[in-house]
Design a protein around this motif. Structure first.
Motif, PDB file in Angstrom:
ATOM      1  N   TYR A   1      -8.038  -5.550  17.158  1.00  0.00           N
ATOM      2  CA  TYR A   1      -8.741  -4.353  16.703  1.00  0.00           C
ATOM      3  C   TYR A   1      -8.276  -3.955  15.296  1.00  0.00           C
ATOM      4  N   ILE A   2      -6.955  -3.997  15.076  1.00  0.00           N
ATOM      5  CA  ILE A   2      -6.412  -3.640  13.767  1.00  0.00           C
ATOM      6  C   ILE A   2      -6.852  -4.644  12.702  1.00  0.00           C
ATOM      7  N   GLU A   3      -6.886  -5.927  13.052  1.00  0.00           N
ATOM      8  CA  GLU A   3      -7.333  -6.956  12.099  1.00  0.00           C
ATOM      9  C   GLU A   3      -8.754  -6.663  11.625  1.00  0.00           C
ATOM     10  N   ILE A   4      -9.628  -6.351  12.569  1.00  0.00           N
ATOM     11  CA  ILE A   4     -11.023  -6.061  12.216  1.00  0.00           C
ATOM     12  C   ILE A   4     -11.104  -4.799  11.369  1.00  0.00           C
ATOM     13  N   ALA A   5     -10.367  -3.772  11.752  1.00  0.00           N
ATOM     14  CA  ALA A   5     -10.407  -2.502  11.030  1.00  0.00           C
ATOM     15  C   ALA A   5      -9.943  -2.667   9.585  1.00  0.00           C
ATOM     16  N   MET A   6      -8.884  -3.413   9.362  1.00  0.00           N
ATOM     17  CA  MET A   6      -8.363  -3.605   8.011  1.00  0.00           C
ATOM     18  C   MET A   6      -9.341  -4.409   7.163  1.00  0.00           C
ATOM     19  N   ARG A   7      -9.938  -5.435   7.754  1.00  0.00           N
ATOM     20  CA  ARG A   7     -10.903  -6.249   6.998  1.00  0.00           C
ATOM     21  C   ARG A   7     -12.150  -5.447   6.663  1.00  0.00           C
ATOM     22  N   ARG A   8     -12.653  -4.679   7.621  1.00  0.00           N
ATOM     23  CA  ARG A   8     -13.849  -3.860   7.393  1.00  0.00           C
ATOM     24  C   ARG A   8     -13.587  -2.785   6.334  1.00  0.00           C
ATOM     25  N   LEU A   9     -12.382  -2.231   6.356  1.00  0.00           N
ATOM     26  CA  LEU A   9     -12.042  -1.164   5.423  1.00  0.00           C
ATOM     27  C   LEU A   9     -12.133  -1.633   3.972  1.00  0.00           C
ATOM     28  N   LEU A  10     -11.841  -2.904   3.724  1.00  0.00           N
ATOM     29  CA  LEU A  10     -11.851  -3.438   2.356  1.00  0.00           C
ATOM     30  C   LEU A  10     -13.232  -3.391   1.721  1.00  0.00           C
ATOM     31  N   SER A  11     -14.288  -3.478   2.538  1.00  0.00           N
ATOM     32  CA  SER A  11     -15.647  -3.510   1.981  1.00  0.00           C
ATOM     33  C   SER A  11     -16.531  -2.362   2.457  1.00  0.00           C
ATOM     34  N   PHE A  12     -16.009  -1.505   3.325  1.00  0.00           N
ATOM     35  CA  PHE A  12     -16.836  -0.455   3.910  1.00  0.00           C
ATOM     36  C   PHE A  12     -17.123   0.644   2.890  1.00  0.00           C
TER      37      PHE A  12
END
Length: 269
Positions: free
Chosen positions: A135-146
């Motif tokens: 969950y944290i991996e997805i959140a950090m990756r999404r945050l970079l481009s969100f």
């Protein structure tokens, strides 16, 4: 079966086979006038079962085994199976509220924005990789481009314009794993909380994540918290939202409201 047998009990043990199957199984049990149901799973399973137990005189007990176990943690149910079974059979019953968003019930947290996008990707991976780390991996990756969204949010008739990363609508305090998004929320106070996390840089957002896990999110600048019974979230484009972590698609307007005293649950004495 062993845990039940040790208590001299042999109730039916029903296994879910697909998304939505727990709804069907719980609905059939209610039709049989059962007095209580034990749900063994995560927030998604609990949501499906609990959604069918609302307002009838049926109690829900939870054996937590999900990725976040937000509802179980809110009810202070142990994650250890043996101890959770002790609560299921010897705990104290209480009545909690439910939230309703676009006709779907939720018992912990619903929302729009980054958390809904993360929930969507997390669910799409199926059971291949689960857990808090994923969950944290997805959140950090999404945050970079969100990109923050433009929202008009109406809480009990009072409207505000917001540019936000997240618009969370919690009934309980936390997403799960101790990530407390709404420190003031109570699952039996007849209100929802509306948490708006305003736009900020990626670096600032990452630096502030620890505040979620220390219960100090309310101290972070650019975050507003409002208690409300009815909420409407409007946007120029279609929105993805989540209800207890389960992703859903909606149009340009999403409505949520509190459903007071909706569900009987069993928790520790």
């Amino acid at each position: 079966a062993d845990l039940l047998g040790a208590r001299g009990l042999a109730p039916p043990i029903l296994l879910t086979e697909r998304t939505g199957h727990a709804h069907e199984l719980a609905r059939a049990l209610v039709a049989q006038s059962v007095r209580s149901v034990i749900a063994w799973g995560g927030d998604g399973t609990n949501n499906e079962v609990a959604s069918e137990l609302v307002f009838p005189d049926v109690a829900l007990a939870v054996i937590p085994s999900g990725s976040g176990n937000g509802l179980a943690r809110e009810l202070k149910i142990p994650c250890d199976v043996q101890r959770a079974f002790e609560v299921a059979f010897g705990g104290t019953e209480r009545v909690i509220d439910a939230g309703e968003i676009e006709g779907r019930l939720f018992f912990n947290v619903a929302g729009v924005g980054l958390d809904a996008e993360v929930a969507h990707e997390f669910a799409a991976t199926g059971l291949v990789r689960r857990g808090f780390r994923r969950y944290i991996e997805i959140a950090m990756r999404r945050l970079l481009s969100f990109k923050a969204g433009e929202y008009r949010i109406v809480c009990d008739g009072v409207a505000t314009e917001n540019r936000a990363l997240v618009v969370a609508v919690p009934n309980g305090r936390q997403y799960g794993n101790g990530a407390i998004i709404a420190p003031a929320a109570r699952i039996d106070d007849g209100k929802l909380e509306v948490i708006v996390i305003g736009e900020r840089s990626v670096l600032r957002a990452v630096a502030q994540i620890p505040m979620l896990f220390t219960g100090r999110i309310a101290r972070v600048p650019g975050i507003t918290m409002t208690a409300a019974r009815e909420v409407r979230i409007e946007s120029a484009g279609r929105m993805t939202y989540h209800a207890d972590g389960e992703p859903c698609q909606a149009g340009t307007s999403i409505g949520a409201r509190i459903r007071p005293r909706a569900l009987r649950v069993r928790g520790p004495p």
